[in-house]
Scaffold this motif. Structure first.
Motif, PDB file in Angstrom:
ATOM      1  N   ARG A 169       1.748 -17.474   3.999  1.00 38.91           N
ATOM      2  CA  ARG A 169       1.583 -16.324   4.625  1.00 38.91           C
ATOM      3  C   ARG A 169       1.726 -15.127   3.859  1.00 38.91           C
ATOM      4  N   GLN A 170       1.006 -13.987   4.448  1.00 39.41           N
ATOM      5  CA  GLN A 170       1.232 -12.679   3.709  1.00 39.41           C
ATOM      6  C   GLN A 170       2.176 -11.705   4.509  1.00 39.41           C
ATOM      7  N   ILE A 171       3.031 -10.949   3.572  1.00 37.19           N
ATOM      8  CA  ILE A 171       3.578  -9.705   4.093  1.00 37.19           C
ATOM      9  C   ILE A 171       3.080  -8.373   3.413  1.00 37.19           C
ATOM     10  N   VAL A 172       2.569  -7.558   4.071  1.00 41.64           N
ATOM     11  CA  VAL A 172       2.233  -6.368   3.605  1.00 41.64           C
ATOM     12  C   VAL A 172       3.109  -4.987   3.741  1.00 41.64           C
ATOM     13  N   VAL A 173       3.814  -4.401   2.673  1.00 38.29           N
ATOM     14  CA  VAL A 173       4.409  -3.517   2.640  1.00 38.29           C
ATOM     15  C   VAL A 173       3.823  -2.083   2.557  1.00 38.29           C
ATOM     16  N   GLU A 209       0.775  -1.055  -0.002  1.00 33.74           N
ATOM     17  CA  GLU A 209      -0.020  -0.037   0.026  1.00 33.74           C
ATOM     18  C   GLU A 209       0.740   1.396   0.040  1.00 33.74           C
ATOM     19  N   TYR A 210       0.401   2.277  -0.660  1.00 30.78           N
ATOM     20  CA  TYR A 210       1.232   3.509  -0.883  1.00 30.78           C
ATOM     21  C   TYR A 210       0.225   4.797  -0.451  1.00 30.78           C
ATOM     22  N   GLY A 211       1.079   5.798   0.012  1.00 28.84           N
ATOM     23  CA  GLY A 211      -0.056   6.798   0.123  1.00 28.84           C
ATOM     24  C   GLY A 211       0.952   8.170   0.381  1.00 28.84           C
TER      25      GLY A 211
END
Length: 235
Positions: free
Chosen positions: A109-113, A62-64
Motif C-alpha cells: 500500500r502507499q501512504i502519501v504525505v 508532496e509539498y507546496g
C-alpha cells in the motif's frame, strides 16, 4: 546576538497539534516559531506500478506553499507548474520518511504525505519532515487499529533541523533573518542519532571540519528535542 535573542543552541518554540483535519487518516499542524505547516497522510491501497505484486509498501510526499506564506504573494504553482525547488523539497521529504519505514511490514500500500506551508519563516522543509512523520505515524496507527497492519512499520521517528553559521557563530534552527544572511546553511535529517541526509553549503564563506562537527552536534541536540515532541504528539 541572534536577531530572535535565542542562544546559539536554542531552537524556536515547537508545537504539534494532531487531528488538524477531519478527513485525512493522519494529520497535524506543526509550528516551528513563525513557520507553520499543515501535514496530512493519506492511505492508498494501491502502490505505484513499479511496486505492483512486490509485497512492498511505499511512502511519498508532496509539498507546496500557499500564495501568502511569504512576505510577498507568490503565484499558485497549480497554475504554473511546480518549481525546481518544490520538486527537490518533496523528494527530500519522501526519501527521508521512507528511511524510517519497514516497507515489508507496511504491506503493499502507499501512504502519501502532503505538506502545505501556511506561513514561512525559514526551515519549511525541516518542519515538513518533522510534522510529516507525525501525520504518517497517525495514519499507521489507524491501519494497525483496523488490523490491516500487524506490526508497526515505522522503525524510528524521523525529524529534521537546520543549522548554520551566522555572524561567525554556529547556530541551531535558523529563522528567515538568519537564513537569508548565513555564511553557511545546512539541513540535517536524522533518526535515533543516525544521519539520513545532510544538505550543506557555504554561501559567502567556507567552513572547517571542526565547524562541521559543531553543527552536527547542534543538529543532534535539536533532533533529540524534536523527537521527544513527536512522540508526545502521537502517544
Amino acid at each position: 546576538m541572534r536577531p530572535s535573542g535565542r542562544q546559539t543552541n536554542e531552537m524556536r518554540s515547537v508545537s504539534i497539534e494532531t487531528g488538524a483535519t477531519m478527513h485525512a487518516e493522519g494529520s497535524c499542524l506543526i509550528k516551528c516559531g513563525n513557520t507553520h505547516v499543515l501535514c496530512t497522510a493519506t492511505v492508498d491501497e494501491r502502490v505505484p506500478p513499479f511496486l505492483k505484486n512486490s509485497g512492498l509498501g511505499w511512502v511519498t510526499a508532496e509539498y507546496g506553499m500557499l500564495p501568502r506564506a511569504t512576505n510577498t504573494r507568490m503565484r499558485r504553482e497549480a497554475k504554473n507548474g511546480q518549481s525546481g525547488r518544490t520538486q527537490e523539497i518533496q523528494r527530500l521529504i519522501g526519501r527521508s520518511l521512507r528511511a524510517g519505514v519497514d516497507r515489508v511490514a507496511l504491506g503493499e500500500r502507499q501512504i502519501v504525505v502532503d505538506c502545505d506551508v501556511i506561513q514561512a519563516d525559514g526551515g519549511t522543509r525541516c518542519a515538513s519532515i518533522t510534522g510529516g512523520w507525525v501525520a504518517l505515524k497517525l495514519a499507521v496507527q489507524q491501519l494497525m487499529k483496523a488490523g490491516d497492519v500487524i506490526s508497526d512499520p515505522l522503525i524510528d521517528p524521523v525529524a529534521a533541523i537546520s543549522c548554520g553559521i551566522y555572524a561567525g557563530q554556529e547556530v541551531l534552527d535558523l529563522d528567515y533573518p538568519e537564513d537569508s544572511e548565513a555564511g553557511v546553511d545546512g539541513n540535517f535529517v536524522m533518526t535515533s542519532g543516525k544521519l539520513i541526509e545532510v544538505q550543506m553549503s557555504a554561501e559567502g564563506s567556507t567552513f572547517s571540519r571542526a565547524q562541521m562537527d559543531n553543527l552536527l552536534g547542534l543538529a543532534d541536540k535539536g533532533v533529540s528535542e524534536l523527537t521527544a515532541i513527536q512522540l508526545q504528539a502521537v502517544a
